[in-house]
Design a protein around this motif. Structure first.
Motif, PDB file in Angstrom:
ATOM      1  N   ARG A  49       0.841  -1.189   0.000  1.00 13.82           N
ATOM      2  CA  ARG A  49       0.000   0.000   0.000  1.00 13.82           C
ATOM      3  C   ARG A  49       0.878   1.240   0.000  1.00 13.82           C
ATOM      4  O   ARG A  49       1.496   1.577   0.993  1.00 13.82           O
ATOM      5  CB  ARG A  49      -0.908   0.003   1.217  1.00 13.82           C
ATOM      6  N   ILE A  50       0.943   1.909  -1.138  1.00 15.45           N
ATOM      7  CA  ILE A  50       1.676   3.163  -1.231  1.00 15.45           C
ATOM      8  C   ILE A  50       0.758   4.298  -0.805  1.00 15.45           C
ATOM      9  O   ILE A  50       1.098   5.092   0.031  1.00 15.45           O
ATOM     10  CB  ILE A  50       2.195   3.374  -2.655  1.00 15.45           C
ATOM     11  N   LYS A  51      -0.421   4.337  -1.382  1.00 16.56           N
ATOM     12  CA  LYS A  51      -1.437   5.294  -0.970  1.00 16.56           C
ATOM     13  C   LYS A  51      -2.724   4.529  -0.759  1.00 16.56           C
ATOM     14  O   LYS A  51      -2.864   3.395  -1.196  1.00 16.56           O
ATOM     15  CB  LYS A  51      -1.633   6.362  -2.037  1.00 16.56           C
ATOM     16  N   ARG A  52      -3.639   5.147  -0.122  1.00 16.99           N
ATOM     17  CA  ARG A  52      -4.875   4.466   0.240  1.00 16.99           C
ATOM     18  C   ARG A  52      -5.654   4.022  -0.987  1.00 16.99           C
ATOM     19  O   ARG A  52      -6.291   2.986  -0.995  1.00 16.99           O
ATOM     20  CB  ARG A  52      -5.717   5.388   1.106  1.00 16.99           C
ATOM     21  N   TRP A  53      -5.593   4.783  -2.073  1.00 20.66           N
ATOM     22  CA  TRP A  53      -6.448   4.505  -3.226  1.00 20.66           C
ATOM     23  C   TRP A  53      -5.729   3.796  -4.371  1.00 20.66           C
ATOM     24  O   TRP A  53      -6.334   3.491  -5.366  1.00 20.66           O
ATOM     25  CB  TRP A  53      -7.061   5.787  -3.744  1.00 20.66           C
ATOM     26  N   GLU A  54      -4.430   3.543  -4.237  1.00 19.25           N
ATOM     27  CA  GLU A  54      -3.740   2.828  -5.306  1.00 19.25           C
ATOM     28  C   GLU A  54      -2.865   1.738  -4.728  1.00 19.25           C
ATOM     29  O   GLU A  54      -2.125   1.960  -3.790  1.00 19.25           O
ATOM     30  CB  GLU A  54      -2.920   3.773  -6.177  1.00 19.25           C
ATOM     31  N   ARG A  55      -2.984   0.544  -5.267  1.00 19.27           N
ATOM     32  CA  ARG A  55      -2.174  -0.576  -4.824  1.00 19.27           C
ATOM     33  C   ARG A  55      -1.148  -0.890  -5.896  1.00 19.27           C
ATOM     34  O   ARG A  55      -1.449  -0.877  -7.071  1.00 19.27           O
ATOM     35  CB  ARG A  55      -3.038  -1.806  -4.552  1.00 19.27           C
ATOM     36  N   LYS A  56       0.058  -1.192  -5.470  1.00 16.45           N
ATOM     37  CA  LYS A  56       1.132  -1.479  -6.396  1.00 16.45           C
ATOM     38  C   LYS A  56       1.616  -2.900  -6.202  1.00 16.45           C
ATOM     39  O   LYS A  56       1.698  -3.387  -5.082  1.00 16.45           O
ATOM     40  CB  LYS A  56       2.315  -0.518  -6.169  1.00 16.45           C
ATOM     41  N   LYS A  57       1.965  -3.568  -7.289  1.00 18.77           N
ATOM     42  CA  LYS A  57       2.505  -4.912  -7.205  1.00 18.77           C
ATOM     43  C   LYS A  57       3.908  -4.856  -6.632  1.00 18.77           C
ATOM     44  O   LYS A  57       4.667  -3.927  -6.917  1.00 18.77           O
ATOM     45  CB  LYS A  57       2.539  -5.566  -8.579  1.00 18.77           C
ATOM     46  N   ASN A  98       6.175   3.760  -9.948  1.00 18.48           N
ATOM     47  CA  ASN A  98       4.976   3.940 -10.768  1.00 18.48           C
ATOM     48  C   ASN A  98       5.261   4.714 -12.065  1.00 18.48           C
ATOM     49  O   ASN A  98       4.344   5.230 -12.686  1.00 18.48           O
ATOM     50  CB  ASN A  98       3.863   4.621  -9.975  1.00 18.48           C
ATOM     51  N   SER A  99       6.527   4.793 -12.465  1.00 22.58           N
ATOM     52  CA  SER A  99       6.956   5.392 -13.744  1.00 22.58           C
ATOM     53  C   SER A  99       6.504   6.833 -13.917  1.00 22.58           C
ATOM     54  O   SER A  99       6.074   7.226 -14.994  1.00 22.58           O
ATOM     55  CB  SER A  99       6.451   4.561 -14.920  1.00 22.58           C
ATOM     56  N   THR A 100       6.591   7.615 -12.861  1.00 23.07           N
ATOM     57  CA  THR A 100       6.226   9.027 -12.984  1.00 23.07           C
ATOM     58  C   THR A 100       7.451   9.909 -12.801  1.00 23.07           C
ATOM     59  O   THR A 100       8.449   9.501 -12.210  1.00 23.07           O
ATOM     60  CB  THR A 100       5.138   9.422 -11.972  1.00 23.07           C
ATOM     61  N   VAL A 101       7.352  11.123 -13.321  1.00 29.82           N
ATOM     62  CA  VAL A 101       8.475  12.053 -13.363  1.00 29.82           C
ATOM     63  C   VAL A 101       7.987  13.431 -12.955  1.00 29.82           C
ATOM     64  O   VAL A 101       6.871  13.823 -13.302  1.00 29.82           O
ATOM     65  CB  VAL A 101       9.038  12.106 -14.808  1.00 29.82           C
ATOM     66  N   ILE A 102       8.827  14.170 -12.221  1.00 29.58           N
ATOM     67  CA  ILE A 102       8.528  15.568 -11.924  1.00 29.58           C
ATOM     68  C   ILE A 102       9.407  16.434 -12.820  1.00 29.58           C
ATOM     69  O   ILE A 102      10.624  16.272 -12.850  1.00 29.58           O
ATOM     70  CB  ILE A 102       8.750  15.895 -10.437  1.00 29.58           C
ATOM     71  N   VAL A 103       8.768  17.315 -13.575  1.00 24.15           N
ATOM     72  CA  VAL A 103       9.458  18.231 -14.475  1.00 24.15           C
ATOM     73  C   VAL A 103       9.375  19.621 -13.851  1.00 24.15           C
ATOM     74  O   VAL A 103       8.318  20.023 -13.353  1.00 24.15           O
ATOM     75  CB  VAL A 103       8.800  18.213 -15.880  1.00 24.15           C
TER      76      VAL A 103
END
Length: 185
Positions: A49-57, A98-103
């Protein structure tokens, strides 16, 4: 028919009364039949559980699966979809789970911050929200064109990334040092 008769005779020889069985352990002489074979249970994937609304494998050791991305810190990218489409910026942070980036200065969101103590005013901050790495392409500042990334080996054996359209090599020691210095500021 013969098997049913054998089963009935074996059940009759047990003679267990319901009152004697409840709450008591089985006698040590009781053993399971050896003809029963138990199926192997395959381990299932663990979910973190990373965040309450999204589960990651996750891997079996409960660490998140880290995805490979075509961008790195310090790369110049062009946003190709979303609200910021067409804008150019520099990658400042990566989230590989989760393959995200901050620009830098892209995808700004407002965050309402409560006051820390009584009497202090609250504030509204602008923060940079992450963008998925599939929504951006690497950008050549020299030729002003966005391109996909390729990989090749140089003569000295080092593996580098390059822009497919222009052939420009992205990975260099100078670019990496410059990005790390700016990140420390």
């Amino acid at each position: 028919m013969a098997s049913i008769a054998a089963l009935q005779s074996s059940m009759a020889s047990l003679s267990i009364s319901p009152s004697s069985f409840l709450g008591n352990h089985l006698s040590p002489s009781f053993s399971f039949p050896t003809s029963i074979k138990f199926a192997k249970v395959k381990p299932c994937t663990v979910v973190m559980r990373i965040k309450r609304w999204e589960r990651k494998k996750c891997k079996p050791n409960s660490l998140p699966i880290l995805h490979k991305m075509h961008v790195k810190i310090g790369d110049t990218v062009k946003i190709i979809s979303g609200r910021e489409k067409g804008k150019i910026g520099e990658v400042s942070e990566l989230f590989k789970h989760n393959s995200t980036v901050i620009v830098k200065d892209m995808n700004l969101k407002t965050k309402h911050v409560k006051p820390a103590r009584e009497g202090d005013p609250g504030e509204i901050r602008k923060i940079e929200a992450p963008i998925h790495s599939s929504n951006m392409m690497l950008y050549s500042t020299e030729q002003k064109v966005a391109s996909r990334v390729g990989h090749k080996f140089l003569e000295d054996g080092t593996k580098v990334r390059y822009l497919i359209k222009t052939g420009e090599i992205i990975d260099s020691v100078d670019n990496w040092k410059k990005a790390m210095k700016e990140r420390e500021k």
